[in-house]
Design an enzyme around this catalytic site. Structure first.
Site, PDB file in Angstrom:
ATOM      1  N   LEU A  72       0.644  -1.204   0.114  1.00  0.00           N
ATOM      2  CA  LEU A  72      -0.087   0.053  -0.150  1.00  0.00           C
ATOM      3  C   LEU A  72       0.790   1.311   0.056  1.00  0.00           C
ATOM      4  O   LEU A  72       0.413   2.342   0.706  1.00  0.00           O
ATOM      5  CB  LEU A  72      -0.902  -0.013   1.350  1.00  0.00           C
ATOM      6  CG  LEU A  72      -1.944  -1.122   1.258  1.00  0.00           C
ATOM      7  CD1 LEU A  72      -2.587  -1.420   2.330  1.00  0.00           C
ATOM      8  CD2 LEU A  72      -3.079  -1.027  -0.291  1.00  0.00           C
ATOM      9  N   CYS A 129      -7.367  -4.606   5.431  1.00  0.00           N
ATOM     10  CA  CYS A 129      -6.219  -4.041   6.093  1.00  0.00           C
ATOM     11  C   CYS A 129      -6.355  -4.810   7.679  1.00  0.00           C
ATOM     12  O   CYS A 129      -7.301  -4.895   8.315  1.00  0.00           O
ATOM     13  CB  CYS A 129      -6.067  -2.654   6.157  1.00  0.00           C
ATOM     14  SG  CYS A 129      -6.099  -1.833   4.509  1.00  0.00           S
TER      15      CYS A 129
END
Ligand SMILES: Cc1cc2nc3c(=O)[nH]c(=O)nc-3n(C[C@H](O)[C@H](O)[C@H](O)COP(=O)(O)O)c2cc1C
Length: 312
Positions: A72, A129
């Protein structure tokens, strides 16, 4: 022919979007792809602060797919608003901002930052996440954690909220219902499947973090099944994602219940992949006399199974 679709009050000129993390911030593609011609682009994940991502290696090709451990990497929500969003507006792209964090407060802070930017059509919440306040449990893997996250995001969001589900769950129906109950306006599914790569020569893991996300045509039947199951569980509009490489693939996801689709890994193969899927979808509709692409959503025929073909 009318290709337009409505997702949570957002009118898209067609149902084919570029998926998060596979199309940069969109602007990198402006010389190659007519961004205004796509249904929309989903930005790479945006966080509260800039992030450097994982150490190399980050990508590993597999049979009909790819494992990634990008981690990310991004410039942060504020820099996106000031340096990328103005250009995307000039180009006429429909922009969906993908949001992530390590805590609920992180997600809320990112949305508040993005709320101030002009030219974002909707938010897509990446629920894949780990939550650092809950021992690293992935938000999207637990219905209660997911509901808390969605409710908090919804409270501050000035724009429609699309919740992107993780496929690494026992029951997609359960997490889909949790997101719907907490106020999601639409769902996108799926993110990457957890995978592992080992180098037999060196007997080592291929990635520093060991596990990585599997994407590409290898996951298409799995993703199609999850979209179909979510369709049975909730009323929300769905965006189908997972290994879409052709217009026919897009049609399959729409028949399974998606209102729109996103093209991901195939953009690494060919930067025009999203545009190509759109052209093929258009041709499919013309060939079948379909005047409105949205009529494909959930339009399965319940006749006997056809079998045949290779499915490739
Ligand atoms: C290199 C890479 C980076 C990705 N980054 C993100 C991300 O930042 N946020 C997110 O929600 N999904 C991210 N994804 C997941 C994709 O958007 C998509 O859900 C997934 O790859 C499955 O679709 P595909 O098989 O068409 O690639 C990423 C995927 C890849 C391959």
């Amino acid at each position: 022919m009318d290709l337009s679709v409505d997702i949570a009050g957002v009118r898209l000129r067609n149902p084919v979007l570029a998926a998060s993390g596979t199309f940069g911030y969109g602007v990198e593609f402006e010389d190659i792809v007519n961004l205004a011609g796509l249904g929309g682009i989903v930005t790479k994940g945006l966080s509260r602060e800039p992030m450097a991502g994982n150490p190399s290696p980050r990508l590993f090709e597999t049979a009909a797919g790819m494992l990634n451990s990008v981690g990310l990497q991004n410039i942060g929500a504020a820099a996106f608003v000031s340096t990328r969003l103005p250009r995307l507006r000039q180009l006429g792209a429909v922009v969906i901002a993908n949001v992530f964090g390590e805590t609920v407060a992180d997600y809320v802070a990112v949305i508040e930052t993005l709320n101030a930017g002009e030219g974002i059509a909707a938010y897509e919440l990446n629920a894949s996440c780990p939550n650092t306040e809950c021992g690293g449990m992935v938000f999207g893997a637990d219905a209660k954690l997911l509901a808390e996250l969605v409710a908090a995001a919804k409270r501050v969001s000035r724009r429609p909220l699309i919740v992107k589900l993780s496929p690494n769950v026992a029951s997609i129906a359960e997490v889909a219902r949790a997101a719907e109950g907490a106020g999601a306006d639409a769902l996108s599914l799926v993110n990457t499947f957890l995978g592992l790569a080992i180098d037999p020569e060196t007997r080592r893991f291929r990635f520093a973090r060991r596990m990585a996300g599997l994407s590409g045509p290898a996951i298409k039947p799995l993703a199609l099944r999850l979209v179909y199951e979510a369709r049975q569980a909730v009323q929300l509009p769905l965006l189908g994602i997972g290994g879409i490489a052709t217009g026919q693939d897009a049609v399959e996801f729409m028949l399974a219940g998606a209102s729109a689709v996103q093209v991901g890994t195939m953009n690494f193969w060919d930067p025009k992949a999203t545009e190509n899927v759109l052209r093929e979808l258009e041709r499919f509709c013309r060939r079948h006399g379909i005047e409105q692409a949205r009529a494909l959503t959930s339009a399965l025929d319940s006749g006997p199974p056809t079998g045949g073909g290779t499915g490739a």
